[in-house]
Design a protein around this motif. Structure first.
Motif, mmCIF file in Angstrom:
data_model
loop_
_atom_site.group_PDB
_atom_site.id
_atom_site.type_symbol
_atom_site.label_atom_id
_atom_site.label_comp_id
_atom_site.label_asym_id
_atom_site.label_seq_id
_atom_site.Cartn_x
_atom_site.Cartn_y
_atom_site.Cartn_z
ATOM 1 N N ALA A 103 11.389 -6.894 -43.539
ATOM 2 C CA ALA A 103 10.508 -8.054 -43.710
ATOM 3 C C ALA A 103 9.426 -8.112 -42.633
ATOM 4 O O ALA A 103 8.272 -8.417 -42.918
ATOM 5 C CB ALA A 103 11.335 -9.343 -43.691
ATOM 6 N N PRO A 105 6.899 -4.306 -42.899
ATOM 7 C CA PRO A 105 7.061 -3.894 -44.303
ATOM 8 C C PRO A 105 6.513 -2.504 -44.651
ATOM 9 O O PRO A 105 6.969 -1.898 -45.607
ATOM 10 C CB PRO A 105 6.330 -4.979 -45.087
ATOM 11 C CG PRO A 105 5.401 -5.610 -44.121
ATOM 12 C CD PRO A 105 6.011 -5.447 -42.761
ATOM 13 N N ARG A 129 14.660 2.772 -44.733
ATOM 14 C CA ARG A 129 13.954 1.966 -45.741
ATOM 15 C C ARG A 129 14.568 2.212 -47.126
ATOM 16 O O ARG A 129 14.789 1.270 -47.894
ATOM 17 C CB ARG A 129 12.472 2.346 -45.727
ATOM 18 C CG ARG A 129 11.560 1.318 -46.332
ATOM 19 C CD ARG A 129 10.097 1.628 -46.042
ATOM 20 N NE ARG A 129 9.738 1.452 -44.652
ATOM 21 C CZ ARG A 129 9.528 0.277 -44.055
ATOM 22 N NH1 ARG A 129 9.649 -0.825 -44.747
ATOM 23 N NH2 ARG A 129 9.207 0.207 -42.785
#
Length: 129
Positions: free
Chosen positions: A50, A53, A109
């Motif tokens: 978050a 990103p 990720r």
């Protein structure tokens, strides 16, 4: 007598919160264990996803301290494990050598994207209306 009733009500609400938190953390741990993650591991990955990103974005470790329910030393050890597993990278802040940056790796990720629906499903099941 009314003060005791108010105090008892606060204690009961507090214990209810702790109970929901503990049960939810255990369920998240169970759901993520097959992927090599625990609830706190995921929380760090989720915050990094978050806060940073895009690939190459970084977050100061200090910014994680107040958002993850771990002591600073426990968070540092957790980040060390995530780094060892190739999920995050740490680097020293050049402007302030005391500062440390952390970033998701492509592997981190990808894993976050894979397990996020599992964690969200647990939250929905445990906390949903």
């Amino acid at each position: 007598m009314a003060a005791k009733t108010v105090e008892a009500g606060l204690e009961e609400r507090w214990r209810d919160i702790l109970s929901v938190h503990a049960r939810t953390m255990c369920e998240i741990d169970r759901a993520l264990h097959p992927h090599g993650l625990g609830a706190s591991d995921f929380e760090v990955l989720d915050i990094l996803a978050a806060e940073a990103p895009r690939q190459g974005d970084q977050c100061r470790v200090q910014n994680l301290v107040g958002r993850v329910h771990l002591s600073q030393s426990a968070l540092s050890r957790l980040i060390g494990r995530l780094e060892k597993d190739g999920l995050v990278e740490r680097s020293v802040c050049m402007e302030d050598r005391r500062g440390v940056w952390v970033a998701l790796t492509p592997k981190g990720r990808d894993l976050h994207t894979e397990v996020r629906p599992l964690q969200r499903a647990v939250l929905e099941r445990m906390l949903g209306g």
